[in-house]
Design a protein around this motif. Structure first.
Motif, PDB file in Angstrom:
ATOM      1  N   MET A   1       0.866  -1.270   0.066  1.00  0.00           N
ATOM      2  CA  MET A   1       0.051   0.001  -0.253  1.00  0.00           C
ATOM      3  C   MET A   1       0.796   1.286  -0.024  1.00  0.00           C
ATOM      4  SD  MET A   1      -2.816   0.900   2.927  1.00  0.00           S
ATOM      5  CE  MET A   1      -3.553  -0.509   2.877  1.00  0.00           C
ATOM      6  N   ASP A   2       0.508   2.355  -0.646  1.00  0.00           N
ATOM      7  CA  ASP A   2       1.142   3.667  -0.777  1.00  0.00           C
ATOM      8  C   ASP A   2       0.175   4.576  -0.184  1.00  0.00           C
ATOM      9  OD1 ASP A   2       3.551   2.937  -2.326  1.00  0.00           O
ATOM     10  OD2 ASP A   2       1.911   2.294  -3.822  1.00  0.00           O
ATOM     11  N   ILE A   3       0.717   5.327   0.788  1.00  0.00           N
ATOM     12  CA  ILE A   3      -0.056   6.668   1.523  1.00  0.00           C
ATOM     13  C   ILE A   3       0.363   7.911   1.049  1.00  0.00           C
ATOM     14  CG2 ILE A   3      -1.373   7.254   3.706  1.00  0.00           C
ATOM     15  CD1 ILE A   3      -0.867   4.325   4.563  1.00  0.00           C
ATOM     16  N   ASP A   4      -0.466   8.843   0.898  1.00  0.00           N
ATOM     17  CA  ASP A   4       0.094  10.025   0.823  1.00  0.00           C
ATOM     18  C   ASP A   4      -0.179  10.731   2.095  1.00  0.00           C
ATOM     19  OD1 ASP A   4      -0.009  12.699   0.376  1.00  0.00           O
ATOM     20  OD2 ASP A   4      -1.461  12.966  -1.260  1.00  0.00           O
ATOM     21  N   VAL A   5       1.004  10.981   2.533  1.00  0.00           N
ATOM     22  CA  VAL A   5       0.934  11.741   4.092  1.00  0.00           C
ATOM     23  C   VAL A   5      -0.050  12.998   4.255  1.00  0.00           C
ATOM     24  CG1 VAL A   5       2.910  10.437   5.125  1.00  0.00           C
ATOM     25  CG2 VAL A   5       3.013  12.718   3.990  1.00  0.00           C
ATOM     26  N   ASP A   6       0.078  13.698   2.998  1.00  0.00           N
ATOM     27  CA  ASP A   6      -0.578  14.903   3.328  1.00  0.00           C
ATOM     28  C   ASP A   6      -2.135  14.989   3.454  1.00  0.00           C
ATOM     29  OD1 ASP A   6       1.537  16.560   3.436  1.00  0.00           O
ATOM     30  OD2 ASP A   6       1.976  16.410   1.290  1.00  0.00           O
ATOM     31  N   THR A   7      -2.750  13.986   2.512  1.00  0.00           N
ATOM     32  CA  THR A   7      -4.226  13.749   2.535  1.00  0.00           C
ATOM     33  C   THR A   7      -4.723  12.508   3.230  1.00  0.00           C
ATOM     34  OG1 THR A   7      -4.009  12.666   0.686  1.00  0.00           O
ATOM     35  CG2 THR A   7      -4.296  14.937   0.350  1.00  0.00           C
ATOM     36  N   GLY A   8      -3.703  11.469   3.320  1.00  0.00           N
ATOM     37  CA  GLY A   8      -4.168  10.397   4.056  1.00  0.00           C
ATOM     38  C   GLY A   8      -4.835   9.496   2.914  1.00  0.00           C
ATOM     39  N   VAL A   9      -4.717   9.789   1.792  1.00  0.00           N
ATOM     40  CA  VAL A   9      -5.118   8.933   0.599  1.00  0.00           C
ATOM     41  C   VAL A   9      -4.258   7.833   0.510  1.00  0.00           C
ATOM     42  CG1 VAL A   9      -5.940   8.824  -1.712  1.00  0.00           C
ATOM     43  CG2 VAL A   9      -6.485  10.860  -0.212  1.00  0.00           C
ATOM     44  N   TYR A  10      -4.715   6.699   0.539  1.00  0.00           N
ATOM     45  CA  TYR A  10      -4.068   5.375   0.273  1.00  0.00           C
ATOM     46  C   TYR A  10      -4.372   4.880  -1.113  1.00  0.00           C
ATOM     47  CZ  TYR A  10      -8.530   3.578   1.475  1.00  0.00           C
ATOM     48  OH  TYR A  10     -10.095   3.154   1.548  1.00  0.00           O
ATOM     49  N   LYS A  11      -3.363   3.792  -1.500  1.00  0.00           N
ATOM     50  CA  LYS A  11      -3.776   3.099  -2.790  1.00  0.00           C
ATOM     51  C   LYS A  11      -3.177   1.917  -2.480  1.00  0.00           C
ATOM     52  CE  LYS A  11      -3.461   3.472  -7.776  1.00  0.00           C
ATOM     53  NZ  LYS A  11      -4.407   2.551  -7.747  1.00  0.00           N
ATOM     54  N   VAL A  12      -4.019   0.966  -2.438  1.00  0.00           N
ATOM     55  CA  VAL A  12      -3.520  -0.487  -2.760  1.00  0.00           C
ATOM     56  C   VAL A  12      -2.912  -0.850  -3.993  1.00  0.00           C
ATOM     57  CG1 VAL A  12      -4.187  -2.959  -2.240  1.00  0.00           C
ATOM     58  CG2 VAL A  12      -5.333  -1.006  -0.722  1.00  0.00           C
TER      59      VAL A  12
ATOM     60  N   TRP B   1      -4.190  10.668   7.917  1.00  0.00           N
ATOM     61  CA  TRP B   1      -3.730  12.056   7.895  1.00  0.00           C
ATOM     62  C   TRP B   1      -3.070  12.383   9.350  1.00  0.00           C
ATOM     63  CZ3 TRP B   1      -5.803  16.515  10.381  1.00  0.00           C
ATOM     64  CH2 TRP B   1      -4.963  17.534  10.453  1.00  0.00           C
ATOM     65  N   LYS B   2      -4.181  11.964  10.299  1.00  0.00           N
ATOM     66  CA  LYS B   2      -4.047  12.244  11.550  1.00  0.00           C
ATOM     67  C   LYS B   2      -2.795  11.448  12.315  1.00  0.00           C
ATOM     68  CE  LYS B   2      -6.891  11.627  15.942  1.00  0.00           C
ATOM     69  NZ  LYS B   2      -6.918  10.077  16.370  1.00  0.00           N
ATOM     70  N   ALA B   3      -2.746  10.321  11.804  1.00  0.00           N
ATOM     71  CA  ALA B   3      -1.579   9.505  12.264  1.00  0.00           C
ATOM     72  C   ALA B   3      -0.211  10.324  11.702  1.00  0.00           C
ATOM     73  CB  ALA B   3      -1.636   8.123  11.793  1.00  0.00           C
ATOM     74  N   ALA B   4      -0.310  10.656  10.522  1.00  0.00           N
ATOM     75  CA  ALA B   4       1.086  11.154  10.023  1.00  0.00           C
ATOM     76  C   ALA B   4       1.247  12.484  10.924  1.00  0.00           C
ATOM     77  CB  ALA B   4       0.619  11.631   8.379  1.00  0.00           C
TER      78      ALA B   4
ATOM     79  N   GLU C   1       0.239  13.389  14.133  1.00  0.00           N
ATOM     80  CA  GLU C   1       0.727  13.059  15.411  1.00  0.00           C
ATOM     81  C   GLU C   1       2.013  12.325  15.420  1.00  0.00           C
ATOM     82  OE1 GLU C   1      -3.717  12.037  17.054  1.00  0.00           O
ATOM     83  OE2 GLU C   1      -2.439  10.436  16.822  1.00  0.00           O
ATOM     84  N   LEU C   2       2.529  12.020  14.266  1.00  0.00           N
ATOM     85  CA  LEU C   2       4.054  11.430  14.064  1.00  0.00           C
ATOM     86  C   LEU C   2       4.900  12.543  13.358  1.00  0.00           C
ATOM     87  CD1 LEU C   2       3.088   8.019  12.621  1.00  0.00           C
ATOM     88  CD2 LEU C   2       3.960   8.234  15.018  1.00  0.00           C
ATOM     89  N   GLY C   3       4.415  13.675  13.452  1.00  0.00           N
ATOM     90  CA  GLY C   3       5.191  14.763  13.068  1.00  0.00           C
ATOM     91  C   GLY C   3       5.429  14.837  11.410  1.00  0.00           C
ATOM     92  N   ALA C   4       4.747  14.122  10.710  1.00  0.00           N
ATOM     93  CA  ALA C   4       5.298  13.904   9.317  1.00  0.00           C
ATOM     94  C   ALA C   4       4.436  15.088   8.595  1.00  0.00           C
ATOM     95  CB  ALA C   4       4.891  12.449   9.054  1.00  0.00           C
ATOM     96  N   VAL C   5       3.440  15.607   9.115  1.00  0.00           N
ATOM     97  CA  VAL C   5       2.535  16.845   8.432  1.00  0.00           C
ATOM     98  C   VAL C   5       2.936  17.946   9.029  1.00  0.00           C
ATOM     99  CG1 VAL C   5       0.408  17.645   7.648  1.00  0.00           C
ATOM    100  CG2 VAL C   5       0.750  15.078   7.637  1.00  0.00           C
TER     101      VAL C   5
END
Lengths: 805, 289, 170
Positions: free
Chosen positions: A663-674, A796-799, A801-805
Motif C-alpha cells: 500500500m502507498d499512502i499520501d501523508v498530506d491527505t491520508g489517501v491510500y492506494k492498494v 492524515w491524523k496519524a501522520a 501525530e507522528l510529526g510527518a505533516v
C-alpha cells in the motif's frame, strides 16, 4: 451410463464433479431477474408492517398515542408492547441467553429501537401511519463509551435485570455487566510474563461495523386461522432454527410452522438472528388474519439489526530476545449494545475468540472477556467470519507485528519462527482447540516468494530514504497476515444454539431414470450451493451434477439443519452430503453385485458405476442401477435409492492462509492506494475453484472496506452517524483493489472429502493484512499501533501525530 | 422511506411553471433531477404538497454559444454536459467536474440547474461557477433577472432565488483560449460529496500567472471564491512559496463542519492541498500545450 | 386541482410491451415496476440512490428507479432485466458473460448491474478496465469484489464485437 464410446476423461468431465470450475446453475435465473427473494413473494390480501422507531438512544416512554395513526387511510392496526404482552411476546429470548424487547416496553435503549408496529394495506399507508403515531419520551442519561459502562455512576440501562447477580454465563460484576468469560491457565501465563525477556502490550480495538447485505432483513408471515398454521417466508440463514425458536416462544406446534427461505440477497451473518420485525409480522398476521410483510429499509438495517465486532482487546505477548513467543495474555472489553443478542453457539459468549493464539505455538495463554451493555443497537453477529474469529485474528496478527517491531525483526521471519510446525498436528492450543491440520511454513514461504518480498522491503527502504530527504510525500507499507480460521460448528459436544445441536444434514433421493434431488439443511445466500453440492454427489456416485437438483430453505422438505454461517456449510453439510451419497453407493453396490452375479467385494468403483475386478467389460452404470433399484431390486432388498445423513463432525476444520498487501499512502491527505494484494488460501480439498476464487474476492473486498473505513459510529450523545451508504463505506468498483489469489491444499484429515470452509477466510485474514500494511507504512516514523478504520482523515491524523505533516 | 403525498404538476413552459409556483406558494417545489429532493421526501424531511416537474419544459434544455458566453439551460443533465463537444472544447473544466459528480446513473438525471440552485454546499458546480464568474438567469412572477453566481449564495440551502422564481439557465463567459484549469476533488468514494475540492482557472503570461480564479467546494456553508488565494499567485511562477501562500489564504476563509469525512481541521488542511494541486495541474496544462 | 391521492393515468413501453397504469403521484417507479407490473427482477437495496440495485434503462439512460416517480415515466421506453435476454430467449452476451466469468453470487445486485452494463456497452462498445469500473460505480455489489464483474463485461464486449475474449493478465 456405461457409454463405452466415451473415454475415461470424457466420462469424468461429464460428471462435473469436485475440482471442476462448474458454471453455476443459479445464474440462469439470477441473470434474468428471475430469482425469487422474499420481497418478490406476494400473497392475496397481503398487508405491510413498518416500525415507529425511537429518535433517542435512551429515554423513558411516557405515552404512545395511536389514535391519529389508526385514522390514516389504509392503516389497520398498531402494535405496541402492550399489545404484545397479551400474547406474552413483548420480549423475546436472544440466542445468547438474554432477553430483548420486541417493542419498547417502558423505555428505549438505543436510537432507532422499535417502538410500535403499524400494519396497513400497503407500504405507503404503513409509512403514513408511522408518521402519525405520537410518542412522548423523557430522555435519560446516555452510555456510549463501553469503558465507562461499569463506572459506579453509570446510568442503569437494563432495569429489568439490574438486581440480577447471575447472567446466562455466570456472575455479573455490575448492573451494566453481561458476563465474564475466561479461558486458559492464568498462573502459568502470569509466570511466563514474569520470566519474559521481552513483552509488548497494546490496546487493539476492532471497531463496530455491520454486515449490510444488499438485500435487507425481511419476512412475510401468513397465519391460517382455520388450520392453525403459520407460514413464514424470510431472509433466514438458518430456517430450521427459526422454526424451532418460533415454536418455543410462540407456543405453536412445530409441525404447524412452515419456514421458507427463498433466494437470499447476501447474508454475511446479518440473517442468522431473530429480529423484532419477524415477531411483529407474525403477531400482526395472527391478529389480522392476513399475510403481513415486513421489509427493513437500509437505515433500519444499519442502525437496528445486528452490528458486528466492537471488541477492545488489550493484548500482551511475552517472548525471548530471539523472538520465540512464550505467553499470550488478552483481555477483551466487548460492547454488546442494549441487549446481548450475539449469534454465537450458546455456550460461547465470546464465540471462538479463544482461537486468539492464531497460527503460533504459544506454550501458555490466558484470555478474559467482559461483555457490557451500552446504549447502542444489539447484535454481535459473525460478519463473514466464524464466531469472533476475525476479532481474534486481528488481535494476534496486529500483536505479532508489534512484537516484531519491538524485537527489530522482520514480521515474516517472526511468524516463521513461531508457527505451529507440520509435525505438531493435530495441535492442541493453549486455549483449548485441537487444530486438525496445517502446513503454515509452506504457505508463508510460497506467499513471500510470489510477491518477491525481499525486493519489496528493499524498495520500501529506498522510499523511506527518499521521504526523509523530502523527495516524496508518499510512504509505502507492506502488510502481512497469517491466519488460522476455525470453522464448521460444530461438534455437538461443543456447540448448540439454544440447546439445538449443531449438526447438519442431507437427504438424497435418486429417481428411476438416473437423476435425483438432494435436500440439505444449509441455506445459500450466494455461496452457490445448488452448484457445488451437486458436484460432491457427482464425484461420489457418478451421476452428472447437471442431473442432481439441490434444494434448500424449505423446512417442510429439507432435513433438519443448522443453516449457513460461520463457514460451516462445507465442513458440516458437505460431509453429510458425502456420507449420504456413500450410503446410496453402498446400496448401489449390492444391486450391482446381484446383477453382475459376483460378490460385492469383487466390484470396484469406476467413475460412474461398478466394474468387476479384472473383467473390464462387466460394468453396471449408476443410471442403470437407479432403474433397477426401483423396478427390479434384488430379492429381499427394499426398492428405492435414497439416503439421509445427519453429520455431527468430530472436530472443526482449520483453514489458513498467508496474505500480503502493498500500500502507498499520501501523508498530506491520508489517501491510500492498494498497489497489490496477494491472498493464498488453504481450504483443504477444493470443490469448485471458480467459486472459491469468487468467495475470496468477495471476502477481501469486505475486509478492505472494514479496515479502511467501514464503521458504525455513534456520537457522544448516542446518535448513530452512519445510517446510509453515503457514510457507511461500501466500496464501488473504482475503490476496490485488484485481487491476486493463490492456494495450497492441506486436506482436513477428519472430513469425508477433506474440505474446509473458505467463505470467511478472506475477511478474517484480510482485515489484519490491510491494517498491518498501514501500520507498517507509518512504523518508520515511530508508530506502534494505529487503530482502525484507516480512512483518509485518520491516516492524515496519524501522520500529523507522528510529526510527518 | 416513502414520500408523503403531493399533487403533481407538469407545466410545458417556464411561464406556466412560474405561475404555478406563484399560486401554490411555499407548499410547492420545483422538481428537476430529483436526486436531492426525492431522497429528502422519502425521509419526510421534505413534504411539499405540490411538485412542479420541470421535465416537460423544452425551453429548459440545451447548450449553446451566445457571443462569448456558453449558455446552459437549467435542465441540462450532467450526462449531457459530458456528451457535449461544445463544453469539451470551450469549458473543459466543466467536463472534468461533471465526471466527478456522483455516479453514472445520477449523472443521467442530475441537472446543472438543480446542482447550482439548491444551495447545497456539497454540490460541485457552485464553486466552479464562482470560479468561472457565471451568471444565473432567473425567472419569476416579476419577470426575468440575472444574478451573478458570486452574488447568489447566502448560506446553506439559502440563495438569492426569491419565492416563485426558477433558475432557467447558467451563462458562463468562455475563458480565453489556452487557459489552464483543474478541479481537484478529494472524496471518500464514488458517490460521495467532496471532503474538500478546489477549482482553478488561470492564464499565464510567459512564465508567470496573469489571471487566476479559485473556487472551493464543501468547505463552508456555501461554495467560496478564494480571492486572496488567487491574488497570491498572480504574478508568480507558482513556485512553492506562492503555492503555500495561496493554500494558506484559501484556508483562512474555510469553515467546514466536521463530519464523517473528517474533522474541520483535516478538511481545512486538505482544502489547501486541493488548491495547491489544482493550481499546479492548471499550470501544467498550459505548459504542456 | 387534483387531490394528492387522486391517481394519474400513465402509458409507457416496458420491455417492448405497451403498459398502462394508474398511480398515485408519489408512487416510486421501482414500486410501480415491482408491484404493479410484477417485474420483480429490479431490486431495492438502499433507497438513497447509492446501490443501483433498482437500475433500469429508461429512454436510453441508466436510471435508479427508486429515485424517480412513476408519473415521470409517462411516455417512456423502459427496459428492465426481464427484457435483456435475446429475442429467442437465450441469454444475452452480458448475461452469458456474468455466468461464464462468475460475475455474480447472491444475484441481488445482478439485474441492476447487467442493466447498467448494457447501457455502458451501448455507449462504449470497447471499454478499458478502468472505464468499466468507472462505468459501473453507481452499482454496489457486496459479494464479488467486482473483479469478475469486470471480466464478465469484457467477455460480453468481446462477444458483441465478434472478437475472442482474452482474459486480462493477472
Amino acid at each position: 451410463m456405461n457409454d463405452m464410446t466415451l473415454t475415461r476423461e470424457q466420462r469424468e468431465a461429464r460428471l462435473e464433479g469436485m475440482g471442476c470450475k462448474r458454471k453455476r446453475v443459479e445464474d440462469i435465473r439470477f441473470t434474468q431477474g428471475k430469482g425469487q427473494y422474499v420481497d418478490d413473494v406476494k400473497l392475496p390480501g397481503m398487508l405491510h408492517g413498518d416500525f415507529v422507531r425511537s429518535p433517542y438512544p435512551h429515554a423513558r416512554i411516557k405515552s404512545i398515542s395511536t389514535e391519529k395513526a389508526l385514522k390514516v387511510p389504509g392503516v389497520l392496526a398498531v402494535l405496541t408492547a402492550e399489545t404484545l404482552k397479551t400474547v406474552n411476546l413483548a420480549w423475546m429470548p436472544t440466542l445468547a441467553g438474554d432477553v430483548q424487547m420486541v417493542l419498547a416496553d417502558g423505555k428505549v435503549l438505543f436510537q432507532n429501537q422499535e417502538v410500535a408496529f403499524v400494519v396497513a394495506t400497503d407500504r405507503y399507508a404503513a409509512d403514513d401511519g408511522i408518521n402519525a403515531v405520537e410518542v412522548e419520551y423523557e430522555q435519560l442519561a446516555v452510555l456510549v463509551d463501553p469503558f465507562k459502562a461499569m463506572d459506579a455512576d453509570a446510568p442503569v440501562l437494563r432495569e429489568d435485570i439490574k438486581d440480577k447477580t447471575d447472567g446466562a454465563h455466570g456472575p455479573r460484576k455490575h448492573y451494566n455487566h453481561i458476563f465474564e468469560w475466561t479461558v486458559g491457565d492464568k498462573d502459568l501465563t502470569d509466570a511466563a510474563f514474569r520470566k519474559a525477556e521481552v513483552t509488548i502490550k497494546e490496546m487493539i480495538s476492532y471497531h463496530r461495523t455491520h454486515p449490510s447485505p444488499l438485500e435487507t432483513c425481511q419476512c412475510l408471515c401468513a397465519f391460517d386461522k382455520v388450520k392453525g398454521e403459520l407460514t413464514i417466508y424470510g431472509t433466514f440463514q438458518a430456517p430450521h432454527v427459526i422454526r424451532t425458536v418460533v415454536s418455543l416462544i410462540a407456543k405453536l406446534p412445530e409441525q404447524k410452522i412452515h419456514v421458507i427461505a427463498p433466494d437470499i440477497g447476501g447474508g454475511f451473518g446479518n440473517k442468522v438472528g431473530a429480529y423484532p420485525g419477524y415477531i411483529c409480522a407474525a403477531v400482526a398476521s395472527i391478529v389480522t388474519g392476513k399475510p403481513v410483510k415486513w421489509v427493513e429499509d437500509r437505515i433500519e438495517n444499519l442502525t437496528a439489526t445486528s452490528f458486528a465486532r466492537d471488541y477492545h482487546m488489550t493484548t500482551e505477548i511475552a517472548a525471548t530476545k530471539e523472538g520465540k513467543v512464550t505467553g499470550l495474555r488478552v483481555h477483551v472489553l466487548a460492547d454488546h449494545g442494549a441487549f446481548d443478542a450475539c449469534a454465537d453457539p450458546s455456550k460461547w459468549p465470546a464465540g471462538f475468540f479463544n482461537i486468539v493464539t492464531g497460527s503460533y505455538d504459544f506454550p501458555v495463554a490466558h484470555l478474559a472477556v467482559d461483555g457490557v451493555y451500552t446504549n447502542k443497537a444489539p447484535g454481535g453477529v459473525a460478519y463473514r467470519c466464524s464466531f469472533r474469529v476475525t476479532e481474534a485474528a486481528y488481535c494476534i496478527e496486529r500483536a505479532m507485528d508489534i512484537l516484531a517491531r519491538k524485537l527489530g525483526m522482520d514480521p515474516a521471519e517472526l511468524r516463521l519462527k513461531n508457527f505451529v510446525r507440520p509435525e505438531q498436528f493435530p495441535y492442541h492450543s493453549a486455549l483449548g482447540w485441537e487444530y486438525d491440520s496445517g502446513d503454515y511454513h509452506t504457505a508463508m514461504k510460497k506467499a513471500l516468494e510470489s510477491v518477491k518480498y525481499a525486493e519489496l522491503r528493499k524498495e520500501q527502504a529506498a522510499k523511506r530514504e527518499a521521504f526523509r530527504r523530502g523527495e516524496t510525500r508518499e510512504i509505502m507499507g507492506i502488510g502481512i497476515s497469517f491466519f488460522t480460521e476455525i470453522v464448521g460448528a460444530g461438534p455437538s459436544k461443543n456447540c448448540d444454539i439454544l440447546g439445538i445441536a449443531m449438526f447438519d444434514s442431507c437427504e438424497i433421493r435418486l429417481h428411476p431414470t438416473g437423476s435425483g434431488i438432494a435436500r440439505v439443511g444449509t441455506k445459500s445466500q450466494g455461496q452457490g450451493h445448488e452448484t457445488t453440492w451437486a458436484q460432491i454427489i457427482a464425484s461420489e456416485i457418478g451421476i452428472p451434477a447437471d442431473d442432481i437438483m439441490v434444494e434448500e430453505g424449505n423446512t417442510d422438505t429439507a432435513p433438519y439443519g443448522l443453516g449457513t454461517y460461520g463457514s460451516r456449510s462445507t465442513p458440516v453439510a458437505g460431509a453429510a452430503i458425502a456420507m449420504a451419497a456413500r450410503k446410496i453407493k453402498a446400496k448401489a453396490q449390492m444391486i450391482a453385485a446381484y446383477k453382475l452375479e459376483v460378490h460385492e467385494d469383487d466390484l470396484e468403483w469406476d467413475i460412474d458405476g461398478f466394474r468387476v475386478k479384472g473383467l473390464p467389460e462387466k460394468f453396471l452404470g449408476m443410471k442403470d442401477i437407479c432403474w433397477i433399484a426401483y423396478n427390479a431390486p434384488p430379492p429381499g432388498l427394499e426398492p428405492g435409492l435414497e439416503a439421509v445423513s445427519y453429520y455431527d463432525p468430530p472436530n472443526m476444520t482449520y483453514p489458513f492462509g498467508a496474505y500480503i498487501c502493498v500500500m502507498d499512502i499520501d501523508v498530506d491527505t491520508g489517501v491510500y492506494k492498494v498497489r497489490r494484494f496477494y491472498a493464498l488460501d488453504d481450504c483443504g480439498t477444493r470443490i469448485n475453484p471458480m467459486i472459491i476464487e469468487g468467495q475470496v474476492h468477495g471476502g477481501l473486498t469486505e475486509a478492505f472496506a472494514i479496515a479502511m473505513g467501514q464503521e458504525i459510529r455513534y456520537d457522544e450523545a448516542g446518535n448513530v452517524m452512519t445510517g446510509s451508504f453515503m457514510d457507511f463505506f461500501l466500496p464501488t468498483a473504482v475503490e476496490t483493489p485488484h485481487w491476486e489469489t493463490d492456494f495450497t491444499v492441506t486436506p482436513s484429515p477428519h472430513h469425508p472429502i477433506g474440505a474446509k470452509g473458505v467463505g470467511e477466510s478472506p475477511n478474517v485474514g484480510g482485515v489484519p493484512c490491510f491494517s498491518n500494511a498501514v501500520n507498517d507504512a507509518y512504523s518508520f516514523l515511530g508508530a506502534t499501533h494505529i487503530q482502525m478504520p484507516h480512512d483518509f482523515w485518520r491516516n492524515w491524523k496519524a501522520a500529523k501525530e507522528l510529526g510527518a505533516v | 422511506m416513502i414520500p408523503g403525498p403531493f399533487t403533481y404538476h407538469r407545466p410545458e413552459s417556464v411561464q406556466e411553471a412560474v405561475r404555478l409556483l406563484g399560486e401554490l406558494g411555499e407548499e410547492a417545489r420545483p422538481l428537476a433531477g430529483g436526486h436531492s429532493l426525492i431522497p429528502m421526501m422519502k425521509l419526510r424531511l421534505a413534504t411539499p404538497e405540490h411538485l412542479i416537474d420541470l421535465h416537460g419544459i423544452g425551453d429548459l434544455k440545451g447548450i449553446s454559444r451566445e457571443g462569448d458566453h456558453i449558455v446552459i439551460r437549467a435542465m441540462t443533465t450532467q450526462h449531457e454536459l459530458l456528451a457535449s463537444d461544445l463544453i469539451a472544447a470551450s469549458l473543459p473544466i466543466l467536463h472534468e467536474t461533471a465526471l466527478l459528480i456522483a455516479d453514472p446513473q445520477v449523472r443521467y438525471c442530475g441537472t446543472i440547474g438543480g446542482n447550482v440552485a439548491n444551495g447545497d454546499p456539497g454540490n460541485d458546480m457552485p464553486g466552479l461557477m464562482l470560479t468561472l464568474d457565471a451568471t444565473y438567469e432567473l425567472q419569476g412572477p416579476e419577470g426575468r433577472r440575472s444574478v451573478a453566481a458570486r452574488e447568489f449564495y447566502q448560506g446553506a440551502y439559502f440563495t438569492a432565488l426569491e419565492p416563485g422564481e426558477i433558475l432557467t439557465a447558467v451563462s458562463v463567459p468562455v475563458p480565453p483560449a489556452g487557459h489552464g484549469y483543474a478541479y481537484e476533488k478529494l472524496k471518500r468514494k464514488i458517490g460521495d460529496y467532496a471532503t474538500a475540492a478546489a477549482a482553478v482557472v488561470l492564464t499565464m503570461d510567459g512564465g508567470t500567472v496573469a489571471t487566476c480564479a479559485i473556487g472551493l467546494t464543501n468547505l463552508s456553508e456555501t461554495a467560496l471564491l478564494a480571492e486572496e488565494a488567487a491574488k497570491a499567485v498572480i504574478g508568480t511562477s507558482l513556485d512553492d512559496a506562492a503555492l503555500k501562500r495561496a493554500a494558506d489564504a484559501a484556508r483562512a476563509i474555510m469553515a467546514p463542519a466536521g463530519d464523517g469525512r473528517g474533522p474541520a481541521e483535516y478538511r481545512i488542511h486538505v482544502g489547501g492541498i486541493m488548491v495547491e494541486r489544482a493550481l499546479k495541474r492548471a499550470a501544467a496544462r498550459i505548459r504542456a500545450a | 386541482m387534483a387531490s394528492p391521492a387522486k391517481k394519474l393515468a400513465i402509458s409507457l413501453t416496458v420491455n417492448g410491451q405497451p403498459v398502462d397504469g394508474l398511480v398515485e403521484p408519489r408512487t416510486l417507479l421501482i414500486h410501480f415496476i415491482r408491484e404493479s407490473l410484477q417485474l420483480t427482477g429490479s431490486h431495492i437495496g438502499c433507497e438513497t440512490t447509492h446501490c443501483g440495485a433498482c437500475t433500469i434503462d429508461m429512454n436510453g439512460m441508466s436510471v435508479k428507479s427508486c429515485t424517480i416517480f412513476a408519473v415521470q415515466a409517462d411516455g417512456a421506453e423502459i427496459t428492465t432485466i426481464e427484457g435483456i435476454a435475446n429475442a429467442d430467449g437465450t441469454l444475452s452476451a452480458l448475461q452469458e458473460g456474468f455466468r461464464q466469468m462468475h460475475g455474480l453470487q447472491c444475484g441481488f445486485c445482478t439485474p441492476g448491474m447487467i442493466t447498467r452494463a448494457h447501457r455502458l456497452l451501448q455507449e462504449n462498445p470497447n471499454p478499458t478496465e478502468p472505464e468499466i469500473r468507472f462505468g459501473i460505480a453507481g452499482n454496489l455489489c457486496r459479494c464479488t469484489g467486482y473483479q469478475n464483474i469486470v471480466r464478465a463485461i469484457q467477455y460480453a464486449a468481446a462477444k458483441l464485437n465478434g472478437v475472442e475474449f482474452r482474459e486480462a493478465a493477472e
